[in-house]
Scaffold this active site. Structure first.
Site, mmCIF file in Angstrom:
data_model
loop_
_atom_site.group_PDB
_atom_site.id
_atom_site.type_symbol
_atom_site.label_atom_id
_atom_site.label_comp_id
_atom_site.label_asym_id
_atom_site.label_seq_id
_atom_site.Cartn_x
_atom_site.Cartn_y
_atom_site.Cartn_z
ATOM 1 N N SER A 34 33.035 -32.975 -5.877
ATOM 2 C CA SER A 34 32.763 -32.058 -4.777
ATOM 3 C C SER A 34 33.716 -32.270 -3.598
ATOM 4 O O SER A 34 34.038 -33.405 -3.237
ATOM 5 C CB SER A 34 31.327 -32.360 -4.353
ATOM 6 O OG SER A 34 31.052 -31.854 -3.123
ATOM 7 N N LYS A 48 31.793 -27.790 -3.585
ATOM 8 C CA LYS A 48 31.690 -28.626 -2.380
ATOM 9 C C LYS A 48 30.360 -28.465 -1.645
ATOM 10 O O LYS A 48 29.707 -27.428 -1.753
ATOM 11 C CB LYS A 48 32.831 -28.305 -1.440
ATOM 12 C CG LYS A 48 32.745 -26.953 -0.780
ATOM 13 C CD LYS A 48 33.843 -26.837 0.255
ATOM 14 C CE LYS A 48 33.923 -25.431 0.800
ATOM 15 N NZ LYS A 48 35.052 -25.251 1.697
ATOM 16 N N GLY A 49 30.014 -29.469 -0.891
ATOM 17 C CA GLY A 49 28.728 -29.538 -0.214
ATOM 18 C C GLY A 49 28.395 -28.272 0.570
ATOM 19 O O GLY A 49 29.131 -27.902 1.479
ATOM 20 N N ILE A 60 35.750 -34.517 7.069
ATOM 21 C CA ILE A 60 35.654 -33.053 7.040
ATOM 22 C C ILE A 60 34.376 -32.597 7.758
ATOM 23 O O ILE A 60 34.361 -31.589 8.450
ATOM 24 C CB ILE A 60 35.645 -32.526 5.578
ATOM 25 C CG1 ILE A 60 36.827 -33.066 4.769
ATOM 26 C CG2 ILE A 60 35.558 -30.999 5.537
ATOM 27 C CD1 ILE A 60 38.172 -32.473 5.039
ATOM 28 N N GLY A 61 33.303 -33.367 7.570
ATOM 29 C CA GLY A 61 32.041 -33.010 8.218
ATOM 30 C C GLY A 61 31.343 -31.852 7.529
ATOM 31 O O GLY A 61 30.581 -31.094 8.144
ATOM 32 N N ASN A 91 26.860 -29.060 -4.936
ATOM 33 C CA ASN A 91 26.516 -30.203 -4.091
ATOM 34 C C ASN A 91 25.838 -29.644 -2.837
ATOM 35 O O ASN A 91 26.371 -28.740 -2.192
ATOM 36 C CB ASN A 91 27.837 -30.924 -3.765
ATOM 37 C CG ASN A 91 27.680 -32.158 -2.914
ATOM 38 O OD1 ASN A 91 27.509 -32.065 -1.710
ATOM 39 N ND2 ASN A 91 27.790 -33.330 -3.521
ATOM 40 N N CYS A 128 27.078 -38.577 2.721
ATOM 41 C CA CYS A 128 28.277 -38.222 3.480
ATOM 42 C C CYS A 128 28.443 -39.187 4.658
ATOM 43 O O CYS A 128 27.527 -39.357 5.458
ATOM 44 C CB CYS A 128 28.189 -36.785 3.987
ATOM 45 S SG CYS A 128 29.690 -36.319 4.859
ATOM 46 N N ASN A 130 29.792 -41.912 -3.557
ATOM 47 C CA ASN A 130 30.567 -41.151 -2.578
ATOM 48 C C ASN A 130 31.622 -42.081 -1.947
ATOM 49 O O ASN A 130 31.767 -43.221 -2.351
ATOM 50 C CB ASN A 130 29.609 -40.575 -1.521
ATOM 51 C CG ASN A 130 30.136 -39.280 -0.909
ATOM 52 O OD1 ASN A 130 31.333 -39.140 -0.675
ATOM 53 N ND2 ASN A 130 29.245 -38.346 -0.650
ATOM 54 N N GLY A 182 38.314 -36.924 -8.094
ATOM 55 C CA GLY A 182 38.352 -36.463 -6.705
ATOM 56 C C GLY A 182 39.764 -36.386 -6.177
ATOM 57 O O GLY A 182 40.574 -35.566 -6.628
#
Ligand SMILES: Cc1cc2nc3c(=O)[nH]c(=O)nc-3n(C[C@H](O)[C@H](O)[C@H](O)COP(=O)(O)O)c2cc1C
Length: 298
Positions: free
Chosen positions: A21, A43-44, A69-70, A97, A125, A187, A260
């Protein structure tokens, strides 16, 4: 014929290679043939669109990258309308995700997701103010989020763990107890970059997530620990750059793996890795992943 299929807890993959992700988006489908991948994790996404953190958001490290990235994303409605129909054109397992700032958020977003192979729950995260690592460090919260998501969906639920947990095995057990079908370990690792000109942290939120080869031995060890300690399938993630790394993860106990940041350096890495695994198995006379390690639970 070599059989690369993997299946665990209602998750079926044509091979163990999944795109992680956050490192790719739709334009990447023009570079790599998604039909050849075991799966992809989008991606989330959150309930509502998120702007993410101010720039800079990513920088190189001597052995990978660090990002902050946040969780910038356009929200779950956009995913359902604009992204999912395009991904569904490919013959690959699609996972999404999800991220929330509260248990309620996770619960509501999971209700809105359907027609995918599974949900990956991001409780790990490192660069957000609310949620993220703080959820993934606490077994009670990990259990509560997993349970809330599982209650609201019939899809397989994978929980993505943080290496920042003091006891990741305990967190994996909490996810299993909450009803998870698998865990992703893990992660990014928490890290810091200082800008020597401003004499301040480079990232607005200070902490970033370290990924790439630098974290491979540590992440691999987490996979090993969870596989030895908890009866839950583990999807390995962290620092994989070639087929030998994949073999290490499978032997350490992972059922499948995620690629990743390797694709930043080598966008064709997923294809090369699949080809090299087949080559390796041919050379060894292996016919399926069971021959490498017990990877298939029917
Ligand atoms: C730029 C970037 C964005 C990411 N975004 C997400 C995300 O949205 N959700 C998530 O669970 N993980 C995210 N990750 C973590 C990756 O999915 C992966 O687990 C991590 O990078 C470790 O694998 P790697 O060393 O192979 O990159 C992100 C990583 C990077 C580098």
């Amino acid at each position: 014929m070599i059989d690369l299929t993997v299946s665990f807890n209602h998750i079926k993959l044509k091979n163990p290679i999944i795109l992680a992700s956050g490192v790719w988006d739709l334009p990447y489908t023009e570079i790599v043939d998604f039909n050849k991948l075991g799966g992809v994790v989008y991606k989330g996404i959150s309930l509502k669109p998120r702007e993410g953190n101010p720039t800079p958001r990513i920088t190189e490290t001597p052995c990978g990258v660090i990002n902050s990235i946040g969780l910038a994303n356009k929200g779950v409605e956009n995913f359902n309308k604009e992204v999912l129909p395009l991904l569904k054109k490919f013959d690959t397992a699609i996972f999404v995700n999800i991220f929330g700032e509260s248990i309620e958020d996770f619960s509501r977003i999971s209700e809105k997701i359907s027609d995918v192979s599974g949900i990956e729950v991001n409780i790990s995260c490192p660069n957000v103010k609310k949620g993220g690592v703080s959820f993934g460090r606490d077994p009670k919260t990990a259990y509560a989020i997993t349970k809330a998501v599982c209650k609201n969906t019939s899809l397989p639920v994978i929980v993505k763990l943080t290496p920042a947990a003091s006891n990741i095995v305990e967190i994996a057990q909490a996810c299993l107890d909450g009803g998870a079908s698998a865990v992703t370990a893990c992660n990014t690792y928490q890290g810091l970059v200082i800008d020597i000109e401003s004499k301040k942290p480079l990232f607005d939120k200070v902490v970033g997530g370290v990924s790439g080869p630098a974290i491979k031995p540590q992440a691999l060890y987490k996979v090993y620990q969870i596989s030895e300690g908890v009866e839950i399938p583990v999807i390995g993630s962290g620092g994989i750059t070639n087929y030998k790394d994949v073999l290490e993860y499978l032997i350490a106990g992972a059922k499948s793996i995620q690629l990743g940041s390797v694709i930043f350096n080598n966008p064709l890495a997923p294809m090369e890795i699949i080809d090299n695994i087949i080559k390796y198995m041919n050379e060894k006379g292996y016919r399926n992943l069971k021959d490498i390690r017990e990877c298939i639970d029917e």
